[in-house]
Scaffold this active site. Structure first.
Site, short mmCIF file in Angstrom:
data_model
loop_
_atom_site.label_atom_id
_atom_site.label_comp_id
_atom_site.label_asym_id
_atom_site.label_seq_id
_atom_site.Cartn_x
_atom_site.Cartn_y
_atom_site.Cartn_z
CG HIS A 209 -1.71 -1.20 1.45
ND1 HIS A 209 -2.99 -1.39 1.00
CD2 HIS A 209 -1.35 -2.36 2.08
CE1 HIS A 209 -3.41 -2.60 1.36
NE2 HIS A 209 -2.42 -3.21 2.00
CB SER B 78 13.78 22.93 -14.82
OG SER B 78 13.03 24.13 -14.82
CE LYS C 89 12.35 19.63 -10.41
NZ LYS C 89 11.01 19.81 -10.90
CD GLU D 228 9.04 12.56 -15.13
OE1 GLU D 228 8.24 13.17 -14.44
OE2 GLU D 228 10.01 13.11 -15.68
#
Ligand code: ARG
Length: 460
Positions: free
Chosen positions: A156, A277, A283, A290
């Site tokens: 979970h 970024s 970043k 992704e």
């Protein structure tokens, strides 16, 4: 436009219709397979005397020259050709002249396209199989390096029990092994020569399909010509296998995104696989992961697209079937890219051992170890669960660690809760002792690591 038909027609084809029905823009990549199939076909036509030996030799030689030029990247698709078959036919006419017209004897584009696609699926399927194997090798190398590392295992997405990091990584190898099995299974079923089915019904000419099958390394010859030209099951199955494979990659990618983020902080990505970024200078983003995670949408879509094309289609060939190619090619391209990205990511992954040690100090991770301690002292599972539940609740309410509890305080929960229970709070021992077959314990894990070493080095 050059076509393999036309004399029946009193009118020229509408230009726009020609453009919109052409498949060359995407099926040109089948050219090497089209030529390979044509060579085997031309040889058979000569051996069976359907055409003369001399003509067969001329065709084979001409096709051989085209094959070479294709391999050297010297040929550009001819935009005037309707499809890959017409393009190659045109090239052959340039190579050998009028005799090129004999190649199409006892053949239709309907069986030819299935052959090209089967050869493509076989070749790309093999590449994907070895790509998965080498990704497994990269993950195994990490699992071997990290065999001492203990991390929290989650259910979970909440901390559950200590596990070896290697055990988690070997879970990926199992998933990937099932993917290999599915690809192999579908290649096995696709291992049937379609050529010789012709348009839909076979031919009256004395061809030898078994000879062509041997030349093209097919184990079997397809049994029913009508089924053969309608069948795209092998592509559906292949795309289906790639669905589960990409789903697995997406789950692996998500784990890595979580682990390498600031919140978990369990691992670091190599900077060479991160991207920046344009506005936030600090970043460092996990974009490759992704993209792998997001790719599944395309892969599932491609599978569904083909299923819908095929649904309710009457036997045998209909031009709808032309829509099978772009989903197939796209899924293959995407999956191969994802394999490369995942391999690069795993190669550069660095584990933050200090962070793993901090996370595994959470005493809640040891609740099952305490339960098992009490069971060994004679308590029933239910009693042990109750005692441990009360103990953990007490500890969390008082913000106290187990190690600071007195002998008497422990006894208050159960006479079986003797002070040696404190030795339980040890990540290495906790993970190390779960030696049931397939568990994370030292012996089970050692066994699994040895097995995977054999598999990845081709010895099992
Ligand atoms: N471009 C066609 C396809 O992809 C090749 C077969 C064409 N056959 C035909 N009878 N028009 O399916």
């Amino acid at each position: 436009m050059t076509k393999l038909w036309g004399t029946r027609f009193g009118k020229k084809t509408n230009r726009r219709i020609e453009e919109l029905t052409s498949s060359l823009a995407f099926d040109a990549r089948l050219a090497p397979y089209d030529v390979e199939g044509s060579i085997a076909h031309a040889q058979m036509l000569g051996k069976t005397r359907v055409i003369s030996r001399a003509d067969s030799d001329r065709l084979v030689k001409g096709l051989g020259r085209i094959q070479k030029k294709l391999a050297q990247g010297r040929l550009r698709p001819d935009p005037r050709a309707e499809d890959v078959h017409t393009w190659i036919q045109g090239l052959l006419e340039k190579e050998v002249g009028r005799v090129a017209g004999r190649l199409h004897t006892a053949r239709s584009r309907n069986d030819q396209i299935v052959l090209d696609e089967k050869l493509y699926v076989r070749a790309e399927g093999q590449k994907i199989l070895s790509g998965i194997r080498s990704l497994q090798g990269v993950i195994l190398a990490l699992a071997q390096r990290e065999r001492k590392t203990v991390i929290p295992g989650y259910t979970h997405l909440r901390r559950a029990q200590c596990v070896r990091l290697s055990h988690h990584l070997l879970a990926y190898l199992e998933m990937l092994e099932r993917d290999r099995g599915r690809v192999q299974g579908c290649l096995g079923r696709a291992d049937e020569l379609p050529l010789g089915a012709c348009a839909l019904s076979g031919t009256a000419l004395p061809i030898d399909r078994h000879q062509v099958a041997r030349a093209l390394k097919f184990t079997r010859v397809s049994a029913n010509s009508m089924d053969t030209v309608s069948d795209r099951d092998f592509i559906v199955e292949f795309l289906g296998a790639l669905c589960l494979f990409s789903l697995h990659l997406s789950r692996m990618a998500e784990d890595l995104i979580l682990w390498t983020g600031e919140e978990f902080g369990l691992a670091l990505l190599d900077e060479s696989v991160e991207t920046g970024s344009s506005i936030m200078p600090h970043k460092m983003n996990p974009d490759p992961l992704e993209l792998v995670r997001g790719m599944t949408g395309r892969i599932f879509g491609n599978h569904l697209a083909l299923l819908v094309v095929l649904k309710g289609l009457p036997l045998t060939y209909s031009r709808d079937l032309q829509h099978d190619k772009e989903p197939l090619f796209d899924s293959v391209d995407q999956v191969k890219g994802a394999l490369d990205m995942m391999a690069q990511v795993f190669k550069g992954l660095r584990i933050r051992h200090a962070r793993a040690r901090v996370l595994t100090q959470d005493e809640a991770l040891y609740s099952v170890d305490i339960v098992e301690f009490l069971i060994r002292k004679g308590l029933s599972y239910r009693e042990a669960h109750d005692v441990t539940g009360r103990l953990i609740r007490h500890l969390s309410q008082h913000g106290k660690p187990l190690r600071d509890m007195s002998k008497e305080a422990l006894r208050g929960f159960s006479p079986a809760l003797t002070p040696d229970v404190k030795g339980i709070i040890n990540p290495v021992l906790s993970a190390g002792r779960r030696n049931s077959f397939g568990g994370t314990g030292d012996r089970s894990l050692g066994h699994a690591l040895r097995l995977w070493k054999k598999r990845c080095s081709g010895h099992a």
